[in-house]
Design a protein around this motif. Sequence first.
Motif, mmCIF file in Angstrom:
data_model
loop_
_atom_site.group_PDB
_atom_site.id
_atom_site.type_symbol
_atom_site.label_atom_id
_atom_site.label_comp_id
_atom_site.label_asym_id
_atom_site.label_seq_id
_atom_site.Cartn_x
_atom_site.Cartn_y
_atom_site.Cartn_z
ATOM 1 N N VAL A 50 82.198 72.916 38.484
ATOM 2 C CA VAL A 50 82.618 71.515 38.524
ATOM 3 C C VAL A 50 81.430 70.619 38.169
ATOM 4 C CG1 VAL A 50 83.476 69.653 40.000
ATOM 5 C CG2 VAL A 50 84.427 71.960 40.213
ATOM 6 N N HIS A 51 81.620 69.777 37.157
ATOM 7 C CA HIS A 51 80.546 68.883 36.714
ATOM 8 C C HIS A 51 80.415 67.660 37.620
ATOM 9 C CE1 HIS A 51 77.944 66.578 34.042
ATOM 10 N NE2 HIS A 51 78.792 65.574 34.138
ATOM 11 N N GLU A 52 81.540 67.126 38.070
ATOM 12 C CA GLU A 52 81.524 65.886 38.852
ATOM 13 C C GLU A 52 82.711 65.873 39.804
ATOM 14 O OE1 GLU A 52 81.674 61.004 38.073
ATOM 15 O OE2 GLU A 52 82.061 62.428 36.446
ATOM 16 N N VAL A 53 82.505 65.290 40.987
ATOM 17 C CA VAL A 53 83.597 65.106 41.945
ATOM 18 C C VAL A 53 83.760 63.608 42.187
ATOM 19 C CG1 VAL A 53 84.450 65.561 44.267
ATOM 20 C CG2 VAL A 53 83.156 67.327 43.049
ATOM 21 N N VAL A 54 84.965 63.096 41.975
ATOM 22 C CA VAL A 54 85.286 61.697 42.232
ATOM 23 C C VAL A 54 86.164 61.645 43.475
ATOM 24 C CG1 VAL A 54 86.457 59.637 41.373
ATOM 25 C CG2 VAL A 54 85.144 61.086 39.796
ATOM 26 N N GLU A 55 85.719 60.929 44.501
ATOM 27 C CA GLU A 55 86.516 60.806 45.719
ATOM 28 C C GLU A 55 87.522 59.673 45.555
ATOM 29 O OE1 GLU A 55 84.531 60.807 49.441
ATOM 30 O OE2 GLU A 55 83.174 62.444 48.902
ATOM 31 N N PHE A 56 88.786 60.001 45.712
ATOM 32 C CA PHE A 56 89.846 59.016 45.549
ATOM 33 C C PHE A 56 89.930 58.108 46.786
ATOM 34 C CE2 PHE A 56 92.554 61.834 42.519
ATOM 35 C CZ PHE A 56 91.761 61.424 41.455
ATOM 36 N N PRO A 57 90.136 56.816 46.589
ATOM 37 C CA PRO A 57 90.237 55.886 47.720
ATOM 38 C C PRO A 57 91.661 55.762 48.255
ATOM 39 C CG PRO A 57 90.250 54.646 45.686
ATOM 40 C CD PRO A 57 90.160 56.110 45.288
ATOM 41 N N PHE A 58 92.420 56.863 48.240
ATOM 42 C CA PHE A 58 93.820 56.808 48.637
ATOM 43 C C PHE A 58 93.992 57.365 50.043
ATOM 44 C CE2 PHE A 58 94.156 57.918 43.922
ATOM 45 C CZ PHE A 58 94.034 56.593 43.541
ATOM 46 N N GLN A 59 95.118 57.043 50.657
ATOM 47 C CA GLN A 59 95.471 57.533 51.985
ATOM 48 C C GLN A 59 96.755 58.349 51.890
ATOM 49 O OE1 GLN A 59 93.347 56.938 54.509
ATOM 50 N NE2 GLN A 59 92.072 55.732 53.104
ATOM 51 N N HIS A 60 97.088 59.028 53.003
ATOM 52 C CA HIS A 60 98.372 59.739 53.055
ATOM 53 C C HIS A 60 99.521 58.746 52.961
ATOM 54 C CE1 HIS A 60 97.344 63.883 53.746
ATOM 55 N NE2 HIS A 60 96.584 63.599 54.766
ATOM 56 N N GLY A 61 100.551 59.091 52.218
ATOM 57 C CA GLY A 61 101.776 58.310 52.180
ATOM 58 C C GLY A 61 101.697 57.118 51.241
ATOM 59 N N GLY A 62 102.828 56.798 50.631
ATOM 60 C CA GLY A 62 102.926 55.626 49.774
ATOM 61 C C GLY A 62 102.311 55.840 48.404
ATOM 62 N N LEU A 63 102.802 55.080 47.422
ATOM 63 C CA LEU A 63 102.287 55.210 46.059
ATOM 64 C C LEU A 63 100.924 54.550 45.893
ATOM 65 C CD1 LEU A 63 105.420 54.592 43.798
ATOM 66 C CD2 LEU A 63 104.266 56.758 44.279
ATOM 67 N N GLN A 64 100.666 53.480 46.697
ATOM 68 C CA GLN A 64 99.415 52.719 46.562
ATOM 69 C C GLN A 64 99.151 52.415 45.088
ATOM 70 O OE1 GLN A 64 96.385 54.648 49.377
ATOM 71 N NE2 GLN A 64 98.158 56.008 49.519
ATOM 72 N N LEU A 65 100.169 51.839 44.469
ATOM 73 C CA LEU A 65 100.176 51.650 43.024
ATOM 74 C C LEU A 65 99.028 50.754 42.546
ATOM 75 C CD1 LEU A 65 101.679 52.347 40.451
ATOM 76 C CD2 LEU A 65 103.187 50.395 40.853
ATOM 77 N N LYS A 66 98.718 49.727 43.292
ATOM 78 C CA LYS A 66 97.653 48.819 42.879
ATOM 79 C C LYS A 66 96.318 49.555 42.776
ATOM 80 C CE LYS A 66 95.454 44.405 44.075
ATOM 81 N NZ LYS A 66 95.439 43.271 45.056
ATOM 82 N N ALA A 67 96.007 50.384 43.785
ATOM 83 C CA ALA A 67 94.749 51.136 43.774
ATOM 84 C C ALA A 67 94.733 52.169 42.660
ATOM 85 C CB ALA A 67 94.538 51.816 45.123
ATOM 86 N N ARG A 68 95.867 52.803 42.403
ATOM 87 C CA ARG A 68 95.932 53.806 41.337
ATOM 88 C C ARG A 68 95.809 53.144 39.961
ATOM 89 N NH1 ARG A 68 97.518 58.679 43.724
ATOM 90 N NH2 ARG A 68 98.420 58.336 45.785
ATOM 91 N N ARG A 69 96.426 51.990 39.812
ATOM 92 C CA ARG A 69 96.332 51.282 38.530
ATOM 93 C C ARG A 69 94.882 50.847 38.262
ATOM 94 N NH1 ARG A 69 100.222 47.688 39.222
ATOM 95 N NH2 ARG A 69 101.811 48.846 38.084
ATOM 96 N N SER A 70 94.204 50.386 39.307
ATOM 97 C CA SER A 70 92.814 49.948 39.155
ATOM 98 C C SER A 70 91.907 51.112 38.778
ATOM 99 C CB SER A 70 92.335 49.305 40.459
ATOM 100 O OG SER A 70 90.967 48.977 40.392
ATOM 101 N N LEU A 71 92.064 52.249 39.470
ATOM 102 C CA LEU A 71 91.238 53.412 39.159
ATOM 103 C C LEU A 71 91.596 53.975 37.785
ATOM 104 C CD1 LEU A 71 89.070 55.398 39.987
ATOM 105 C CD2 LEU A 71 90.799 56.709 41.244
ATOM 106 N N GLY A 72 92.877 53.968 37.447
ATOM 107 C CA GLY A 72 93.299 54.452 36.133
ATOM 108 C C GLY A 72 92.636 53.664 35.016
ATOM 109 N N LYS A 73 92.523 52.367 35.195
ATOM 110 C CA LYS A 73 91.875 51.522 34.186
ATOM 111 C C LYS A 73 90.409 51.898 34.017
ATOM 112 C CE LYS A 73 91.422 46.679 32.823
ATOM 113 N NZ LYS A 73 91.719 45.266 33.199
#
Length: 325
Positions: A50-73
């Motif tokens: 593994v070259h790099e590990v990115v820790e996701f700022p997500f929690q259990h449950g829910g789509l958390q779409l705003k956070a996913r859209r921001s990280l996706g960008k």
Amino acid sequence: MPNALIIAPQWIGDAVMTEPLLRRLHARGERLTVGALPWVAPVYRAMPQVHEVVEFPFQHGGLQLKARRSLGKQLQGRFDAAYVLPNSLKSALLPFLADIPKRIGYLGEARVGLLTHRLKNPKAKPPMVAFYSALSGEPGIEADRPALRLPAPNVDAVLQAHGLAAGGYVVFAPGAEFGPAKRWPHYGELAASLQQTIVLLGSGKDVPFCEEIAARAPDRVLQLAGKTALLDAFALAAGARHVVSNDSGLMHVAAAFGVPQVALFGSSSPLHTPPLSDRAQVVWLKQDPAYQPPLDCAPCFERVCPLGHFRCLTDVSAERVLALL
């Protein structure tokens, strides 16, 4: 060299079982970045491919779409391919939002449009290592076995910090995040029967049970559940003479390090999530022809015994495990 993003599962044991897939991808020249939840991320730091590990700022449950859209960008333009290991809708969202051109995963909950390369989910529960390795599209996955590595100085330093010597103690991992139908109840009796130093490992949720075990042999038990970082727990497992565990994340960790172990199965199945090591001994009453009456209810894959008797684990005696050790 193509850059690939790996969307990791959320359980430690599952993360360990993805290592053969990552080894295959690395061997064919893919540069791997793993996106994982914080409690799983340390597993991937024990994988040299593994070259790099990115820790996701997500929690259990829910789509958390705003956070996913921001990280996706933020991730747009970085990757040529994404391997989506969990089957959930939300796990496939990030590669889609990051506009990664090749997105590989199993058909899951309403995510046909999110993946560009889709595998059908098998009808029966397959061995999980092969399930993950199949995402590589390569043959020979049935023989895959996970392997983890920690630098020797790291292991030595952790053992010294606790006054331990390699091979001089036994590790118990008595917890199971999934539920009580995976927890063997006789660790305290086994602790009282052993003469070696015993190290208890687990999460903060396991502390009450571990304290009960420690009370059975207070002069020989080192209670570290809830007190160690995950990679330190890995080091303690790697340095043990034996590991005794339920079907849990630490069971797969011990197997990946090649430590002699006894793995206790109840509601789950070693045909689905076995400890893939020649030094592992599995106890599952479902496969014991001498055990009567037969466990026709196993495996039920339930968190709590639906019939209320927990025979699959209660009837595995401490003497039986002691004999294996």
